[in-house]
Design an enzyme around this catalytic site. Sequence first.
Site, mmCIF file in Angstrom:
data_model
loop_
_atom_site.group_PDB
_atom_site.id
_atom_site.type_symbol
_atom_site.label_atom_id
_atom_site.label_comp_id
_atom_site.label_asym_id
_atom_site.label_seq_id
_atom_site.Cartn_x
_atom_site.Cartn_y
_atom_site.Cartn_z
ATOM 1 N N GLU A 150 26.096 -21.277 -6.509
ATOM 2 C CA GLU A 150 24.803 -20.755 -5.892
ATOM 3 C C GLU A 150 25.036 -20.968 -4.452
ATOM 4 O O GLU A 150 24.749 -20.084 -3.566
ATOM 5 C CB GLU A 150 23.503 -21.667 -6.406
ATOM 6 C CG GLU A 150 23.032 -21.356 -7.787
ATOM 7 C CD GLU A 150 23.983 -22.401 -8.723
ATOM 8 O OE1 GLU A 150 25.297 -22.881 -8.377
ATOM 9 O OE2 GLU A 150 23.336 -22.470 -9.966
ATOM 10 N N LYS A 192 27.786 -24.417 -17.167
ATOM 11 C CA LYS A 192 28.302 -24.072 -15.888
ATOM 12 C C LYS A 192 29.586 -23.136 -16.355
ATOM 13 O O LYS A 192 30.145 -22.043 -15.890
ATOM 14 C CB LYS A 192 28.936 -25.031 -14.822
ATOM 15 C CG LYS A 192 27.789 -25.866 -13.910
ATOM 16 C CD LYS A 192 28.486 -26.588 -12.979
ATOM 17 C CE LYS A 192 27.215 -27.327 -12.396
ATOM 18 N NZ LYS A 192 27.884 -28.525 -11.411
ATOM 19 N N LYS A 241 28.058 -31.477 -1.891
ATOM 20 C CA LYS A 241 29.040 -32.409 -1.904
ATOM 21 C C LYS A 241 30.173 -32.155 -2.478
ATOM 22 O O LYS A 241 31.440 -32.345 -1.939
ATOM 23 C CB LYS A 241 28.327 -33.448 -2.975
ATOM 24 C CG LYS A 241 29.207 -34.710 -3.026
ATOM 25 C CD LYS A 241 28.525 -35.645 -3.979
ATOM 26 C CE LYS A 241 29.491 -36.724 -4.675
ATOM 27 N NZ LYS A 241 29.161 -37.660 -5.791
ATOM 28 N N GLY A 261 24.663 -36.886 -5.821
ATOM 29 C CA GLY A 261 23.842 -35.680 -5.144
ATOM 30 C C GLY A 261 22.423 -36.245 -5.154
ATOM 31 O O GLY A 261 21.754 -35.863 -4.176
ATOM 32 N N ARG A 262 21.911 -36.328 -6.164
ATOM 33 C CA ARG A 262 20.426 -36.987 -6.299
ATOM 34 C C ARG A 262 19.810 -38.045 -5.354
ATOM 35 O O ARG A 262 18.702 -38.499 -5.297
ATOM 36 C CB ARG A 262 19.884 -37.028 -7.774
ATOM 37 C CG ARG A 262 20.733 -37.811 -8.649
ATOM 38 C CD ARG A 262 20.286 -37.753 -10.119
ATOM 39 N NE ARG A 262 21.232 -38.615 -11.057
ATOM 40 C CZ ARG A 262 22.352 -38.019 -11.459
ATOM 41 N NH1 ARG A 262 23.079 -37.044 -10.923
ATOM 42 N NH2 ARG A 262 22.992 -38.839 -12.047
ATOM 43 N N GLU A 278 18.304 -36.412 -14.690
ATOM 44 C CA GLU A 278 19.819 -36.143 -14.551
ATOM 45 C C GLU A 278 20.295 -37.636 -14.665
ATOM 46 O O GLU A 278 21.415 -37.763 -15.278
ATOM 47 C CB GLU A 278 20.160 -35.341 -13.147
ATOM 48 C CG GLU A 278 21.413 -34.808 -13.213
ATOM 49 C CD GLU A 278 21.725 -33.864 -12.100
ATOM 50 O OE1 GLU A 278 22.492 -32.785 -12.295
ATOM 51 O OE2 GLU A 278 21.402 -34.259 -11.035
ATOM 52 N N HIS A 287 -7.272 -28.746 -12.811
ATOM 53 C CA HIS A 287 -8.079 -27.425 -13.290
ATOM 54 C C HIS A 287 -7.040 -26.540 -14.040
ATOM 55 O O HIS A 287 -7.175 -25.491 -14.474
ATOM 56 C CB HIS A 287 -8.515 -26.675 -11.857
ATOM 57 C CG HIS A 287 -9.550 -27.575 -11.460
ATOM 58 N ND1 HIS A 287 -10.822 -27.407 -11.598
ATOM 59 C CD2 HIS A 287 -9.321 -28.325 -10.373
ATOM 60 C CE1 HIS A 287 -11.551 -28.154 -10.848
ATOM 61 N NE2 HIS A 287 -10.547 -28.679 -9.911
HETATM 62 O O1 F6P Z 1 24.951 -29.367 -11.342
HETATM 63 C C1 F6P Z 1 24.590 -30.434 -11.126
HETATM 64 C C2 F6P Z 1 24.712 -30.717 -9.722
HETATM 65 O O2 F6P Z 1 26.036 -31.285 -9.677
HETATM 66 C C3 F6P Z 1 23.696 -32.066 -9.303
HETATM 67 O O3 F6P Z 1 24.049 -33.190 -9.683
HETATM 68 C C4 F6P Z 1 24.104 -31.775 -7.782
HETATM 69 O O4 F6P Z 1 22.725 -32.392 -7.101
HETATM 70 C C5 F6P Z 1 23.734 -30.414 -7.472
HETATM 71 O O5 F6P Z 1 24.713 -30.000 -8.629
HETATM 72 C C6 F6P Z 1 24.591 -29.851 -6.321
HETATM 73 O O6 F6P Z 1 25.679 -30.334 -6.309
HETATM 74 P P1 F6P Z 1 26.587 -30.164 -4.964
HETATM 75 O O7 F6P Z 1 26.075 -30.802 -3.935
HETATM 76 O O8 F6P Z 1 28.112 -30.663 -5.204
HETATM 77 O O9 F6P Z 1 26.747 -28.638 -4.605
#
Ligand code: F6P
Length: 541
Positions: A208, A507, A202, A264-265, A350, A381
Site C-alpha cells: 500500500e 498478503k 518499518k 509497528g503498532r 494484532e 444513537h
Molecule cells: O501487515 C501488518 C503490518 O505489518 C503491521 O504490523 C504494521 O503496523 C503494518 O503492517 C505496516 O507495516 P510497515 O510499517 O512495515 O509498512
Amino acid sequence: MHESDLARLAHDAKRVRARHLRDLIADPNRSARYAQRVGPLLIDLSRQKLDDAALETLGDIAEASRWSEARDAMFRGEAINTSERRPVLHTALRAAESKLPMLAPREVLAEIATTRERMAALVDAVHDNTDGGIELARGITDVVNLGIGGSDLGPRLAVEALREFDAGKVRCHFLPNVDGHRTAALMKTLDPKRTLVLLVSKSFTTQETLLNGNVLREWLTNAYGGDSNAADRHLVAVSANVDATRAFGIPASRVLPMWDFVGGRYSVWSAVGLVVALAIGMPNFRAFLRGAAAVDDHFRTAPWRENLPVLLALAGIWNRNALGPASECVVPYHDYLAELPAFLQQLEMESLGKQVTPEGTRVAQRTVPVIWGNVGTNAQHAFFQALHQGTDVVPVEFIGVARPAHGLRANHDALLANMLAQGAAFALGKTFDEALAEAKGGSEAERRALAAQRTFPGNRPSTTILLDALTPESLGALLALHEHKVFVQAVLWGINAFDQWGVELGKTLAKAIEPVLTGAADAGQLDASTRALIEAIRSQN
Ligand code: F6P
C-alpha cells in the site's frame, strides 16, 4: 494460564454471577478501592463485575505468571519477541523522559537520541522554511503521511487528538489505503510544490505504502516538468530497511531510522511519529513521550494491586476467561479521540490475536476479544441499543475528558452526563417491576408486554477512564497504559504479543491473485470462489 487457573476463575465466577452488579456497586467504599490515578488519568474499575476475592484470585494468577520479571526483561531489551528473535524496546523511545534509571542497552539509547535530534532538525527545517542542510523542499504547507497499520493509526490518532496543540505550520493528511479514491482526490486538492510526502514503513515492503509512494512521486515529478531531483526533495522516509529506501531513491540524509526492536503498532514514539511532531512541534512531542514515560515508571514500580495496566489487564481477563464476553467496546466521549478505537483494535487484536504459545502448543484459554467502538454520544444513537438490551454482554471502556478545551460549558456537561449515565445504566439496568410501574394504559397483558420490552437487564460491566484534559501528556499516558495492559495479558495468556504472523497469508495470496485480476496470469490454482469473483470484477472493466 493453566487449567487450574481457569478452574479457580470459574469457581469465583460462579459466586460473582449469582450477584447483580447493582448490588456490588451499592458498596459506598467500592470506588475508593477500585478507582486509582496514574498521572493525568483516573481509572475506575468499580463498575466491573468483580468482587474483592475474585480480584485476589486474579492477582495470585498474575503473580504466579511472574509478570514483573517478564516486564523487566522487556525494559532491559531481552529478545522476548522469540519468533522473530528480537528485543521489544518501544519503552526505550521514551526512556529519556523517565524518572527511573534507563534499563535499555546503551547503544540503543544512543541511536534513539541521535534519531530524535535529526527528527527535531527536520521539524525545524519545515517550520522555519529552510532546507535543513538535507536538500529538503522549501515552502511546505502540507504533509502527507503514507503508511498503514502502525505507521498510520498511532500518528493519525495523535495528530487528530492533539489538534488544540497544533503548531499551525502545516496541514497533515493521511493516506493509509491502497484504494486510489482518496489518493486521487488528495492530488487534486494539494499543491505538489508545497507538499512533503512521508513514506513511513518499518519494512519498506508494504504494498500500500510503496504503491502510493510511486503515485505521489510521479505527481511531484510531473509538477516539476519531469525533474525527478527537484521532486525527490519532497520525499522523506522513515524505515528500518535502509537498503530498500536507497533503492527507492531516497538519500540517507532524508531517511530517519526505525528499528527491529520497535513493533509497528508500538512505533508512534519513534520517527514514525514525525508527522505528529510536524503538527504539534517537538516540545509537545516530548510532552507526549513524557506522559508515556510516567506510565512506564508506574508500571515498573507499582505492586499489582496499585498497578493500573495490570489491573486493566486483569479486568479484561476476568471478563474474557471467567464471564465469557467475546467482544469489548471502546467509547471515547471526545470527538478528537475518534481514532482511538481503531488504534486499540490494532494494538490489542494484532498483539493478542494468537492461539498458540511461543512453544507452539495450543493455549488453554480464549485470548483477545473483538475490540470495536465509536465516539459517544454518537454511538448511543447507533449500537447502544444492543449493548443495553441485546442478548450478548459487551464490556465497555468509557473514556472521558474532565476539562474541555472550549468554553461551551453546556455542551461539555451534556457530553459527560451522558457518559456517566450510560455506565450507570449498564450496571443498574431497570427491573421489570420498575418498567411495569411506568407502563400506563392498555390491558394488563399489554402493559406487561410493553414492560418486558422496556426492561433493562443491567449487570453489564464497564471501565471508565477519565483524563484531566486531553493533552500530549495525557494522550501519551493513555496509550502507554493500554500497551502495558496488552503486555500483561500476553504474559498471562502465554502468547507472544510482538509478532503478527496472521497477516502474512492474505498478503501472499494477494500477490498471486493480482496478476490474475489484471489478466497477466491465468487462474491456475485459485479456488473456485476466487475465480468466480475475479470473473465478476473483470466483466465490469
Ligand atoms: O501487515 C501488518 C503490518 O505489518 C503491521 O504490523 C504494521 O503496523 C503494518 O503492517 C505496516 O507495516 P510497515 O510499517 O512495515 O509498512
